[in-house]
Design an enzyme around this catalytic site. Structure first.
Site, PDB file in Angstrom:
ATOM      1  N   GLN A  79     -73.974 -84.331 -64.309  1.00 57.81           N
ATOM      2  CA  GLN A  79     -75.260 -84.296 -65.272  1.00 57.81           C
ATOM      3  C   GLN A  79     -74.874 -84.165 -66.558  1.00 57.81           C
ATOM      4  OE1 GLN A  79     -77.120 -80.565 -62.861  1.00 57.81           O
ATOM      5  NE2 GLN A  79     -78.675 -81.507 -64.179  1.00 57.81           N
ATOM      6  N   HIS A  80     -75.835 -84.748 -67.424  1.00 60.59           N
ATOM      7  CA  HIS A  80     -75.914 -84.407 -68.951  1.00 60.59           C
ATOM      8  C   HIS A  80     -75.242 -85.580 -69.586  1.00 60.59           C
ATOM      9  CE1 HIS A  80     -77.149 -80.576 -67.542  1.00 60.59           C
ATOM     10  NE2 HIS A  80     -75.986 -80.083 -67.297  1.00 60.59           N
ATOM     11  N   ASP A 240     -75.353 -84.040 -59.745  1.00 56.58           N
ATOM     12  CA  ASP A 240     -74.590 -83.559 -58.837  1.00 56.58           C
ATOM     13  C   ASP A 240     -74.858 -82.116 -58.106  1.00 56.58           C
ATOM     14  OD1 ASP A 240     -73.767 -82.255 -61.350  1.00 56.58           O
ATOM     15  OD2 ASP A 240     -71.738 -82.553 -60.998  1.00 56.58           O
TER      16      ASP A 240
END
Length: 495
Positions: A79-80, A240
C-alpha cells in the site's frame, strides 16, 4: 484444469500463485526478488521498471501449459507507494514506498493548509502521515519539479501492475483509502486535500472501480509479453492488507488477521466505517465490500533480520538462540524503529536495545527480544480493536514471522488469543486469486459471496494452531506495561 492467478507485489519480492479452483489446490508459485533504495534520511524507494521486470520474469518461469489455464487474475500490492507516470505511462521518478519517512515536512504542510488534524480525519479518515501517498506527491513537487511537471498519472503499486496487464488507469476503494487523498466513509476523493498539494492533482486521480468488478481484461500486448490468455479477466485487486484479508477469510466480523512481514499489520472486517487514527487505527475500505480498520507498524521482521545478520545466524540458528531465552528476556527490550515508525507516529525513530545488564547481555536474550518487540507493538492495536467493539475469537497469522513455531507461541502468549495459520502461506497472492475467482464467477452469472467463497477455499492448518500458555500471561502483561512506558518516554525525541 482451470486456474486463477494471484499476483502479490511485496516490498522485497513479487510472487505469483496459480490456484486450481475446481480442485482447491495450489498448482505452482514463483517469486522474484526486488531491490530497495534506502538512505539515512528515511528514503525508501524502488523503480517501476523493477516491478515490470519481476512480473515478466515470474510468468516466464511458469510452464506454458499452466499459463494457458488461467481464466482470471487478481493483483495485490504494498500500500501507499507513489508510482508517478507521464502521459505515455513511463515513470518520471522512483516509486516512494510505504516505509519512506522522508516526507515529514510535506505531511505537516498539507495538514496545516487544510486546517489541522481534525479536518484531515474528517476528510480522509486518517492523519496525513509519512507512510501515506499524499505527502510523497508534494515531496515530488518540492524536490523534483521537472519530474512533477511531467506527471500525468498517479498510481499505487498494484494499480501499476493492473495497468501493465490491461492498459487501464483505474483504482479501487481499498487501496485508495490508504493514500490520504480519499474519504473512505464516502468512498470519494478529497478535493480539499488534493488542492493542498497542487490544483492539478484532483484531475490526475484515476476513476474508481468497485472491488466486485473487473478493472479490465488482459491486453493483446500483455498476453504476448507474458504468455497468458488474451482477454482473461483482471479483477480490481487491492492493497496487500486488503488481499491478505480475503486470503485469510477475514471478510466477516469475528476474526483478526495479523501479518508479520517487513511491516506488521493487524486488521479486521467491519460492516461500518471504524477508525481511531490518532491512536493508530487507520480507517480503510476493504476490497471485498465493507471496511478494514487496520493498525500498521513499519518494523516487524526487519529487526529480526538485522539481528540475525549481525550475529551471523541462519534462520534455524536464530530461532534456536531465541528459544534458549526465557519469556521476557530477563528484562531486555528492543525498540525496533529501524525505519522510523508509523504506530506510534515516530518518523524520526531509531532502533535501540534497552534493559541490558552484565547479567542479561546475551545473544539469546537479544534474539528473543527482537521477536517479542514486534508483538508488543501489535498488542496495543488489539487493545484498541477491543475498545472499538471487536470481539476476536482468534488471530490468523501470516507473513514470514508465521513460519516460526516460537514466534507463533510468543504471539499467542502476548496477545492472549489462539493463533491459527492458513494452509497456504502466500495469503495476499491467494486473496488476489480468490478476488479474481469471485469476479469471474459473477461474470458467469453465478450467485456467490466473498464469505462463502473464502469459507470454501481458505483452508486452515490445524497442525500449526497455537494456544496461549497460561504460565506466561502475567510475565508478558508486566513486560508490556514496561514496554509502553519506554515508548512514551521517547515521544519528544522521535516525533
Amino acid at each position: 484444469m482451470k486456474t486463477v492467478a494471484g499476483i502479490d507485489l511485496g516490498t522485497q519480492s513479487l510472487k505469483i500463485v496459480i490456484y486450481d479452483y475446481e480442485n482447491k489446490k495450489e498448482v505452482t508459485k514463483t517469486s522474484e526478488k526486488i531491490d530497495l533504495i534506502a538512505e539515512n534520511d528515511g528514503t525508501r524507494e524502488q523503480k517501476a521498471e523493477w516491478f515490470k521486470n519481476a512480473l515478466y520474469s515470474c510468468f516466464k518461469r511458469i510452464p506454458q501449459d499452466i499459463r494457458n489455464t488461467i481464466q482470471a487474475l487478481g493483483v495485490s500490492g504494498h500500500q501507499h507507494g507513489f508510482v508517478p507516470l507521464d502521459k505515455d505511462g513511463n515513470a518520471v521518478y522512483n516509486v516512494k514506498l510505504w516505509n519512506d519517512t522522508s516526507t515529514v515536512e510535506e505531511c505537516k504542510a498539507i495538514t496545516e493548509k487544510i486546517g489541522g488534524e481534525k479536518v484531515a480525519v474528517s476528510e480522509v479518515g486518517n492523519l496525513i502521515m509519512p507512510g501515506f501517498t499524499a505527502g510523497k506527491i508534494l515531496w515530488l513537487k518540492n524536490h523534483k519539479p521537472d519530474a512533477f511537471a511531467k506527471l500525468k498519472y498517479i498510481m499505487l503499486p498494484h494499480d501499476y501492475i493492473n495497468f501493465l496487464l490491461t492498459g487501464n488507469y483505474v483504482m479501487e476503494s481499498g487501496d485508495a483509502s490508504g493514500t490520504a487523498l480519499f474519504n473512505p466513509s464516502k468512498r470519494e476523493w478529497s478535493k480539499k486535500v488534493c488542492d493542498a498539494i497542487d490544483s492539478s492533482i484532483y484531475s490526475m486521480l484515476p476513476p474508481l472501480v468497485s472491488s466486485d468488478k473487473p478493472c479490465g481484461k488482459v491486453s493483446k500486448q500483455a498476453a504476448a509479453d507474458l504468455g497468458i490468455p488474451e482477454n482473461a479477466v483482471v479483477s480490481s485487486g487491492g492493497g496487500d492488507n486488503m488481499m491478505g484479508a480475503i486470503g485469510t477469510g477475514t471478510v466477516a466480523p469475528g476474526v483478526l488477521t495479523m501479518s508479520m512481514g517487513t511491516s506488521g499489520t493487524l486488521y479486521g472486517y467491519s460492516d461500518s466505517f471504524v477508525a481511531d487514527p490518532v491512536k493508530g487505527i487507520s480507517g480503510f475500505c476493504s476490497s471485498s465490500g465493507g471496511y478494514l480498520p487496520l493498525l500498521c507498524t513499519m518494523n516487524c521482521t526487519v529487526v529480526t533480520e538485522y539481528t540475525r545478520d549481525l550475529f551471523g545466524f541462519d534462520i534455524a540458528q536464530f530461532n534456536q538462540a531465541a528459544e534458549k531465552a526465557v519469556p521476557g528476556c530477563d528484562g531486555v527490550f528492543i525498540l525496533p524503529y529501524l525505519n522510523g515508525e508509523r504506530t506510534p507516529n515516530f518518523p524520526h525513530g531509531r532502533c535501540s536495545i534497552e534493559g541490558l545488564t552484565a547479567g542479561n547481555y546475551t545473544k539469546e536474550n537479544i534474539c528473543r527480544a527482537a521477536m517479542e518487540s514486534a508483538v508488543f507493538a501489535m498488542k496495543g492495536g488489539l487493545e484498541l480493536f477491543t475498545k472499538l467493539g471487536f470481539k476476536a475469537k482468534e488471530i490468523r497469522l501470516i507473513g514470514g514471522g508465521a513460519k516460526s513455531k516460537l514466534w507463533r507461541q510468543i504471539a499467542a502468549d502476548i496477545m492472549n488469543l489462539p493463533i491459527v495459520l492458513p494452509l497456504y502461506d502466500e495469503a495476499a497472492a491467494l486473496g488476489g486469486a480468490l478476488q479474481a475467482l469471485y469476479v469471474l464467477s459473477k461474470s458467469e452469472g453465478k450467485n456467490v459471496s466473498f464469505a462463502d467463497l473464502c469459507a470454501e477455499h481458505v483452508l486452515l492448518d490445524d497442525s500449526a494452531a497455537t494456544l496461549p500458555n497460561p504460565a506466561n500471561k502475567s510475565v508478558y502483561e508486566e513486560r508490556y506495561k514496561e514496554y509502553q512506558t519506554m515508548v512514551n518516554h521517547l515521544k519528544d525525541l522521535y516525533e
